[in-house]
Design a protein around this motif. Structure first.
Motif, PDB file in Angstrom:
ATOM      1  N   THR A 157      -1.197  10.426   0.100  1.00 38.89           N
ATOM      2  CA  THR A 157      -0.529  10.501   1.397  1.00 38.89           C
ATOM      3  C   THR A 157      -1.337   9.817   2.490  1.00 38.89           C
ATOM      4  OG1 THR A 157      -1.524  12.675   1.746  1.00 38.89           O
ATOM      5  CG2 THR A 157       0.732  12.628   0.867  1.00 38.89           C
ATOM      6  N   GLN A 158      -2.511   9.312   2.137  1.00 36.55           N
ATOM      7  CA  GLN A 158      -3.356   8.644   3.139  1.00 36.55           C
ATOM      8  C   GLN A 158      -3.918   7.354   2.555  1.00 36.55           C
ATOM      9  OE1 GLN A 158      -4.270   9.637   6.510  1.00 36.55           O
ATOM     10  NE2 GLN A 158      -4.971   7.524   6.446  1.00 36.55           N
ATOM     11  N   GLY A 159      -3.757   6.279   3.299  1.00 35.54           N
ATOM     12  CA  GLY A 159      -4.340   5.002   2.889  1.00 35.54           C
ATOM     13  C   GLY A 159      -5.253   4.456   3.972  1.00 35.54           C
ATOM     14  N   TYR A 160      -6.225   3.668   3.563  1.00 35.53           N
ATOM     15  CA  TYR A 160      -7.136   3.015   4.516  1.00 35.53           C
ATOM     16  C   TYR A 160      -7.214   1.534   4.195  1.00 35.53           C
ATOM     17  CZ  TYR A 160      -8.852   7.782   5.271  1.00 35.53           C
ATOM     18  OH  TYR A 160      -8.944   9.120   5.543  1.00 35.53           O
ATOM     19  N   ILE A 161      -7.181   0.740   5.237  1.00 36.46           N
ATOM     20  CA  ILE A 161      -7.491  -0.685   5.081  1.00 36.46           C
ATOM     21  C   ILE A 161      -8.901  -0.867   5.609  1.00 36.46           C
ATOM     22  CG2 ILE A 161      -6.906  -3.038   5.774  1.00 36.46           C
ATOM     23  CD1 ILE A 161      -3.998  -2.041   6.188  1.00 36.46           C
ATOM     24  N   GLU A 165      -4.293   3.685   8.059  1.00 39.42           N
ATOM     25  CA  GLU A 165      -5.102   3.283   9.219  1.00 39.42           C
ATOM     26  C   GLU A 165      -6.104   2.213   8.830  1.00 39.42           C
ATOM     27  OE1 GLU A 165      -8.517   6.078  10.373  1.00 39.42           O
ATOM     28  OE2 GLU A 165      -7.042   7.468   9.519  1.00 39.42           O
ATOM     29  N   VAL A 166      -6.520   1.451   9.842  1.00 43.97           N
ATOM     30  CA  VAL A 166      -7.521   0.389   9.640  1.00 43.97           C
ATOM     31  C   VAL A 166      -8.884   0.956  10.009  1.00 43.97           C
ATOM     32  CG1 VAL A 166      -8.279  -1.918  10.349  1.00 43.97           C
ATOM     33  CG2 VAL A 166      -5.833  -1.392  10.239  1.00 43.97           C
ATOM     34  N   ARG A 167      -9.858   0.772   9.137  1.00 41.14           N
ATOM     35  CA  ARG A 167     -11.242   1.154   9.433  1.00 41.14           C
ATOM     36  C   ARG A 167     -12.097  -0.110   9.422  1.00 41.14           C
ATOM     37  NH1 ARG A 167     -13.054   6.413   8.147  1.00 41.14           N
ATOM     38  NH2 ARG A 167     -11.419   7.891   8.706  1.00 41.14           N
ATOM     39  N   SER A 168     -12.932  -0.251  10.432  1.00 40.81           N
ATOM     40  CA  SER A 168     -13.798  -1.429  10.521  1.00 40.81           C
ATOM     41  C   SER A 168     -15.131  -1.183   9.831  1.00 40.81           C
ATOM     42  CB  SER A 168     -14.076  -1.781  11.987  1.00 40.81           C
ATOM     43  OG  SER A 168     -12.885  -2.163  12.615  1.00 40.81           O
ATOM     44  N   MET A 195       0.828  -1.211   0.000  1.00 36.48           N
ATOM     45  CA  MET A 195       0.000   0.000   0.000  1.00 36.48           C
ATOM     46  C   MET A 195       0.858   1.255   0.000  1.00 36.48           C
ATOM     47  SD  MET A 195      -3.285  -0.865   2.402  1.00 36.48           S
ATOM     48  CE  MET A 195      -4.116   0.662   1.938  1.00 36.48           C
ATOM     49  N   THR A 196       1.974   1.207   0.703  1.00 35.43           N
ATOM     50  CA  THR A 196       2.865   2.373   0.737  1.00 35.43           C
ATOM     51  C   THR A 196       3.430   2.634  -0.664  1.00 35.43           C
ATOM     52  OG1 THR A 196       3.436   1.811   3.009  1.00 35.43           O
ATOM     53  CG2 THR A 196       4.879   3.383   1.893  1.00 35.43           C
ATOM     54  N   ILE A 197       3.844   1.561  -1.325  1.00 34.75           N
ATOM     55  CA  ILE A 197       4.380   1.710  -2.695  1.00 34.75           C
ATOM     56  C   ILE A 197       3.279   2.267  -3.613  1.00 34.75           C
ATOM     57  CG2 ILE A 197       5.245   0.459  -4.719  1.00 34.75           C
ATOM     58  CD1 ILE A 197       6.521  -1.555  -2.652  1.00 34.75           C
ATOM     59  N   ALA A 198       2.059   1.704  -3.501  1.00 33.71           N
ATOM     60  CA  ALA A 198       0.948   2.182  -4.330  1.00 33.71           C
ATOM     61  C   ALA A 198       0.654   3.645  -4.040  1.00 33.71           C
ATOM     62  CB  ALA A 198      -0.299   1.322  -4.079  1.00 33.71           C
ATOM     63  N   GLY A 199       0.675   3.998  -2.754  1.00 32.21           N
ATOM     64  CA  GLY A 199       0.420   5.391  -2.369  1.00 32.21           C
ATOM     65  C   GLY A 199       1.458   6.328  -2.955  1.00 32.21           C
ATOM     66  N   LEU A 257     -18.016   0.662  -0.560  1.00 30.97           N
ATOM     67  CA  LEU A 257     -16.915   0.687   0.412  1.00 30.97           C
ATOM     68  C   LEU A 257     -16.541   2.148   0.735  1.00 30.97           C
ATOM     69  CD1 LEU A 257     -13.690  -1.494   0.164  1.00 30.97           C
ATOM     70  CD2 LEU A 257     -13.549   0.910   0.712  1.00 30.97           C
ATOM     71  N   LEU A 258     -16.486   2.967  -0.313  1.00 36.96           N
ATOM     72  CA  LEU A 258     -16.132   4.379  -0.096  1.00 36.96           C
ATOM     73  C   LEU A 258     -17.221   5.094   0.707  1.00 36.96           C
ATOM     74  CD1 LEU A 258     -14.682   5.244  -3.637  1.00 36.96           C
ATOM     75  CD2 LEU A 258     -13.406   4.828  -1.529  1.00 36.96           C
ATOM     76  N   GLU A 259     -18.495   4.802   0.387  1.00 35.52           N
ATOM     77  CA  GLU A 259     -19.601   5.395   1.158  1.00 35.52           C
ATOM     78  C   GLU A 259     -19.462   5.019   2.630  1.00 35.52           C
ATOM     79  OE1 GLU A 259     -22.871   7.102   0.000  1.00 35.52           O
ATOM     80  OE2 GLU A 259     -21.216   7.710  -1.294  1.00 35.52           O
ATOM     81  N   SER A 260     -19.187   3.739   2.882  1.00 36.47           N
ATOM     82  CA  SER A 260     -19.058   3.258   4.250  1.00 36.47           C
ATOM     83  C   SER A 260     -17.878   3.924   4.959  1.00 36.47           C
ATOM     84  CB  SER A 260     -18.903   1.738   4.236  1.00 36.47           C
ATOM     85  OG  SER A 260     -18.684   1.239   5.516  1.00 36.47           O
ATOM     86  N   LEU A 261     -16.763   4.055   4.225  1.00 38.96           N
ATOM     87  CA  LEU A 261     -15.588   4.728   4.802  1.00 38.96           C
ATOM     88  C   LEU A 261     -15.904   6.177   5.173  1.00 38.96           C
ATOM     89  CD1 LEU A 261     -12.275   3.953   2.833  1.00 38.96           C
ATOM     90  CD2 LEU A 261     -12.709   3.640   5.255  1.00 38.96           C
TER      91      LEU A 261
END
Ligand code: SF4
Length: 323
Positions: free
Chosen positions: A24-28, A68-71, A14-18, A84-88
């Motif tokens: 500059t921000q990723g979410y799992i 960061e991890v989002r549940s 994810m860091t490489i993809a970012g 998924l984006l709506e939920s995030l």
């Protein structure tokens, strides 16, 4: 398996993809049903921050990437990228119309790339060992390896990773050890609850996206559920429609209404109510769902239904020519 067993490979990917896309921000996004993965990921993210592999100025590169991890609350449809984006964003997981694609207008209106774990976890090894190394695994256009989950009526259930090209028969009998009941394996569902049922005559098909597409099946995430000869495939077809009733986001009519009508029509077929007419109606309904649904939830529900009807018409009380 990857998130619990090797969370760093996902963080690195994810860091490489970012960095590649300038994010500059990723979410799992993780379903709440995976508490062990959540613990493993959060510990790994903390360790990565502590060692300077995440955050500001990663390894003195001047680059920034936060993770960061989002549940998620456990909705199947939130595996679809726009819900998924709506939920995030803290909303109900409802599928968005496309266009715009998330790469143009995504999370909070910003350009967003959405990828699954297997894609992102494959990135570090490709960068480390080169594309040819990765390409050497697999067959056809399906390259690399796939984590395969084998469950249901099987002697040795579990998770293992194999290169594309392995056959279903090898998976079922060499790795899985045959059915747990000792009875003949009659059908396997490949690719999740919306995957087609594959019959014994197709077990020599290699795991390959194109080979599966050619037999109106999907490989999906590599999940395999095994049924022996006591499973009733009309029940399985009904279950697929019921699953769609439960998990539909409700945005479009073919999926929201069609799945409920699908359960009713299957019930009529198996209960001998205008059998021929309702079989034609079921096929017509599946056609409407396939081509009229907004996303793959409604679009793919006909896969298990039609494969059960086509391969196992006797379970619907139909002869081959009437199915
Ligand atoms: S197909 Fe189903 S899940 Fe997808 S948008 Fe339509 S109602 Fe929602």
């Amino acid at each position: 398996m990857i998130m619990e067993g090797d969370p760093f490979v996902l963080i690195e990917g994810m860091t490489i993809a970012g960095l590649a896309v300038g994010a500059t921000q990723g979410y799992i996004y993780l379903r709440i049903e995976y508490p062990h993965a959540k613990i493993a990921l959060n510990q790994a993210i903390d360790a990565a921050y502590a060692r300077g592999y995440l955050g500001e100025n990663i390894q003195n590169s001047g680059k920034t990437f936060h993770l960061e991890v989002r549940s998620g609350a456990g909705a199947y449809i939130c595996g679809e990228e726009t819900s998924l984006l709506e939920s995030l964003e803290g909303k109900r997981g409802l599928v968005r119309f496309k266009p715009p694609l998330p790469a143009i207008v995504g999370l909070f209106g910003k350009p967003t790339i959405v990828n699954n774990v297997i894609s992102l976890a494959s990135v570090p090894i490709i960068l480390d060992k080169g594309g040819e190394y990765y390409r050497d695994y697999g067959m056809g256009r399906s390259r690399g390896t796939l984590p395969i989950q084998i469950a249901g009526n099987i002697k040795h259930p579990g998770l293992f990773e194999a290169a594309f090209g392995i056959t279903l028969r090898e998976i079922l009998y060499t790795y899985g050890g045959g059915s747990a009941s000792g009875r003949p394996i009659r059908a396997v569902q490949v690719g999740g609850p919306l995957g087609a049922y594959v019959h014994e005559g197709q077990f020599d098909t290699p795991l390959d996206y194109e080979a599966f597409a050619a037999m109106q099946a999907v490989l999906g995430h590599g999940g395999i559920v095994v049924h022996d000869d006591t499973s009733n495939m009309a029940d399985m077809a009904r279950y697929a429609m019921e699953f769609c009733v439960e998990e539909s986001c409700g945005k479009c009519t073919p999926c929201r209404i069609g799945s409920t009508r699908g359960v009713e029509v299957i019930d009529k077929i198996v209960n001998n109510i205008e059998k021929d007419k309702n079989t034609v109606l079921l096929r017509d309904l599946c056609n409407t769902m396939t081509f009229g649904s907004l996303c793959a939830m409604g679009g793919m529900t006909p896969f298990p239904v039609l494969s059960a009807l086509n391969h196992f018409p006797e379970d619907f009380g139909l002869s081959k020519d009437k199915a």
